[in-house]
Design an enzyme around this catalytic site. Structure first.
Site, PDB file in Angstrom:
ATOM      1  N   HIS A 275       0.822  -1.296   0.142  1.00  0.00           N
ATOM      2  CA  HIS A 275      -0.076  -0.069   0.062  1.00  0.00           C
ATOM      3  C   HIS A 275       0.921   1.343  -0.074  1.00  0.00           C
ATOM      4  O   HIS A 275       0.210   2.241  -0.211  1.00  0.00           O
ATOM      5  CB  HIS A 275      -0.964  -0.093   1.095  1.00  0.00           C
TER       6      HIS A 275
ATOM      7  N   GLY B 289      -8.135 -27.019  -3.558  1.00  0.00           N
ATOM      8  CA  GLY B 289      -9.472 -26.451  -3.916  1.00  0.00           C
ATOM      9  C   GLY B 289     -10.636 -26.922  -3.109  1.00  0.00           C
ATOM     10  O   GLY B 289     -11.364 -27.569  -3.121  1.00  0.00           O
ATOM     11  N   VAL B 290     -10.494 -26.583  -1.827  1.00  0.00           N
ATOM     12  CA  VAL B 290     -11.638 -27.013  -0.826  1.00  0.00           C
ATOM     13  C   VAL B 290     -11.690 -25.572  -0.204  1.00  0.00           C
ATOM     14  O   VAL B 290     -11.275 -24.735  -0.043  1.00  0.00           O
ATOM     15  CB  VAL B 290     -11.434 -27.923   0.265  1.00  0.00           C
TER      16      VAL B 290
ATOM     17  N   GLY C 124       3.441   6.848   8.151  1.00  0.00           N
ATOM     18  CA  GLY C 124       4.832   6.849   7.697  1.00  0.00           C
ATOM     19  C   GLY C 124       5.771   5.850   8.282  1.00  0.00           C
ATOM     20  O   GLY C 124       6.840   5.608   7.399  1.00  0.00           O
ATOM     21  N   ASN C 125       5.452   5.311   9.094  1.00  0.00           N
ATOM     22  CA  ASN C 125       6.448   4.079   9.432  1.00  0.00           C
ATOM     23  C   ASN C 125       6.026   2.758   8.451  1.00  0.00           C
ATOM     24  O   ASN C 125       6.740   1.715   8.560  1.00  0.00           O
ATOM     25  CB  ASN C 125       5.982   3.410  10.936  1.00  0.00           C
ATOM     26  N   SER C 126       5.012   2.884   7.808  1.00  0.00           N
ATOM     27  CA  SER C 126       4.749   1.670   6.927  1.00  0.00           C
ATOM     28  C   SER C 126       5.727   1.126   6.185  1.00  0.00           C
ATOM     29  O   SER C 126       6.379   1.945   5.271  1.00  0.00           O
ATOM     30  CB  SER C 126       3.488   1.970   6.193  1.00  0.00           C
TER      31      SER C 126
ATOM     32  N   ASP D 280       0.124  -7.718   1.633  1.00  0.00           N
ATOM     33  CA  ASP D 280       0.473  -6.361   1.785  1.00  0.00           C
ATOM     34  C   ASP D 280       2.008  -5.953   1.724  1.00  0.00           C
ATOM     35  O   ASP D 280       2.618  -5.182   2.406  1.00  0.00           O
ATOM     36  CB  ASP D 280      -0.066  -5.550   2.930  1.00  0.00           C
TER      37      ASP D 280
END
Length: 551
Positions: A168, A330-331, A272-274, A199
């Protein structure tokens, strides 16, 4: 004069001289004492003693050493979003209708695929669990007619210029620039690959020498109560260091994101720490700061970092394949931490395991013979206690490998050999991009309409009240051909040039036959309201135009 008279006179003179000398000493002492007292009493703080600064001494502080060691590896990331002005003549276009959530019945909403819950719930906690970007919800920047900028953080993990950050932070940015501590230059960066499920993103800068990659730790060794240090650029203040502890592990802050099991910390982290690192006392990266729990948007003592072990898996996949490839059998299953799942297991004679609620037709499990109401109790002979363990086992298995899945059916154990497939292919609506990005055959001219599309499963079409097959438009690029002709997000394309559309492959096939300058006619369904039954009402609409010569 007699001898005795001389002696008396001499004693008198001596006594007088001594007395005079003492008098002079008393006078001088009095003057000195009086002057000193007057000077002392004449200060702004009578009786105060001046302070003395000692010689500098290097203190022994392991936290200071960690900060000094890691700060050169932490970068400030700034992104630019150019204005997306609408084309002339479209200022009065009717706005898109409000999209209603795709709500199924109670069982459908409670089902989980191997990698996440059913579609329709994504982002339902964004008001509370905010991202560290200037956009608090961590999604794309708003579309405006002015240039916008945002800030984030990242950490250098390879001296070749590769940086790990959050998706992000860089998502859909027109320009990404990286700034290093002690260097006033800004270096352009390009995205190598992203993984929306965790992310995370990998970017690279070139032209910067002497890069210092951070040391990678092992997040499995982290314990609640361990010291933790966060470094980043909160509010644009580069190389900000904060200290706290690990408050909890395996935190699931958004139930729709099954790959995000966070480390929780009280180290102060803010917008801003992201993308910045969370460190242990050895100066090793144990997490990538990703989200905060805050009602104000700022620090309130609860922050979340994705464990570095998961981040390393994503990074290694991206630098190898350009994307993350995860396995699937596929379950869909009932979430294991609910009373419903516990009751389903108990009613079928099991204490642990994963209760299968749906087996999509044509998937790996369906081909192998696994059915609804089976309880998966082991993979390759190793017991499975819950859905998280099943996800970890399956997604880490290379595509094409065979797993032995042990299930409990009618109180009897049975083994099935399931070939692991690509998650994005097994569940395209949830994990496939659905975008029109594939090139056509050699020599053909690919027509890019400027839309993102996704398939509509039968169950979803029924729930939406749509009787025809088609594909859902999930995005419309500004200034694109699709926007020019009036297409909106949420429209369902059912025909292109009188050719029926049942899935995204049909759209790609048809668009390969269209050349610039050709006329293109779409038949779409558009939501116009809700009927008495509560289902959306859809009206047919024709959109058409000539495909421009530019993409």
């Amino acid at each position: 004069m007699s001898f005795f008279d001389k002696m008396r006179r001499q004693k008198l003179l001596s006594f007088t001289l001594v007395l005079f000398t003492l008098a002079i000493g008393v006078v001088i002492g009095t003057l000195i004492n009086t002057g000193a007292k007057a000077a002392k009493d004449n200060t702004a703080a009578p009786g105060a003693t001046p302070l003395v600064i000692p010689s500098p001494v290097q203190l022994q502080n392991s936290f200071a050493a960690i900060a000094k060691q890691v700060e050169p590896s932490v970068v400030n990331i700034s992104t630019t979003y150019l204005p997306k002005a609408p084309a002339p003549g479209r200022g009065r276009r009717r706005a898109a209708p409000q999209q209603q959530p795709d709500n199924g019945d109670e069982e459908d909403q409670g089902e989980q695929g191997e990698q996440g819950q059913g579609q329709g719930n994504q982002g339902n906690m964004e008001d509370f669990f905010r991202r560290f970007f200037s956009n608090p919800f961590g999604g794309n920047m708003p579309q405006t007619n002015q240039q916008t900028n945002a800030l984030g953080s990242g950490v250098v993990v390879d001296k070749a210029g590769y940086i790990l950050t959050n998706n992000h932070v860089v998502d859909k940015a027109d320009r990404i620039q990286v700034k290093f501590m002690g260097d006033n230059n800004e270096y352009d960066a390009k995205v190598i690959g992203v993984d929306a499920a965790t992310d995370l993103a990998v970017i690279r800068v070139e032209g910067k020498s002497s890069l210092a990659p951070a040391k990678i730790g092992n997040s499995d060794a982290v314990q609640v109560g361990d010291w933790a240090m966060a470094i980043g650029s909160p509010f644009g203040f580069q190389a900000t260091v904060t200290l706290g502890i690990i408050s909890a592990k395996q935190r699931d802050v958004d139930p729709t994101q099954q790959f995000q099991h966070f480390l929780q910390t009280d180290a102060a982290i803010n917008p801003g720490n992201s993308g910045g690192p969370l460190l242990n006392v050895n100066g090793e990266v144990v997490g990538i700061n990703t989200a905060i729990a805050s009602r104000s948007g700022g620090y309130q003592g609860i922050g979340f970092a994705l464990p570095i072990n998961e981040a390393v898996k994503v990074y290694n996949d991206i630098i190898k394949n350009g994307k993350v490839i995860r396995g699937s059998i596929g379950v869909k299953f009932a979430p294991s931490d609910t009373g419903k799942a516990e009751a389903l297991l108990k009613a079928n004679g099991a204490k642990e395991g994963v209760f299968v609620v749906e087996v999509p037709s044509g998937g790996p499990a369906d081909k192998a013979g696994i059915k609804e109401e089976d309880i998966i109790v082991a993979v390759n002979g190793k017991p499975i206690g819950n859905g998280g363990e099943l996800v970890d086992r399956v997604t880490s298995t290379p595509i094409g490998n065979t797993l032995t899945i042990t299930v409990l059916r009618d109180h009897k154990q049975m083994d099935f050999h399931v070939v692991v497939a690509d998650l994005a292919h097994v569940f395209p609506e949830q994990f496939g991009s659905g975008k029109e990005e594939e090139a056509g055959p050699a020599g053909s001219t690919q027509a890019r309409f400027g839309i993102g599309i996704e398939n509509l499963a039968d169950a979803r079409r029924d729930n939406m009240g749509i009787k025809q097959h088609g594909v859902m438009v999930d995005s419309v690029e500004q200034s694109s051909f699709a926007e020019d002709i009036g297409m909106l997000k949420g429209d369902v394309i059912v025909e292109i040039n009188r050719q029926p559309v049942q899935n995204t492959d049909d759209v790609k096939r048809i668009q390969q036959t269209i050349k610039p300058g050709d006329a293109v006619a779409f038949r779409v369904l558009r939501q116009t309201g809700r009927g008495q039954t509560g289902h959306p009402e859809w009206s047919p609409l024709f959109l058409a135009g000539s495909l421009p010569s530019h993409p």
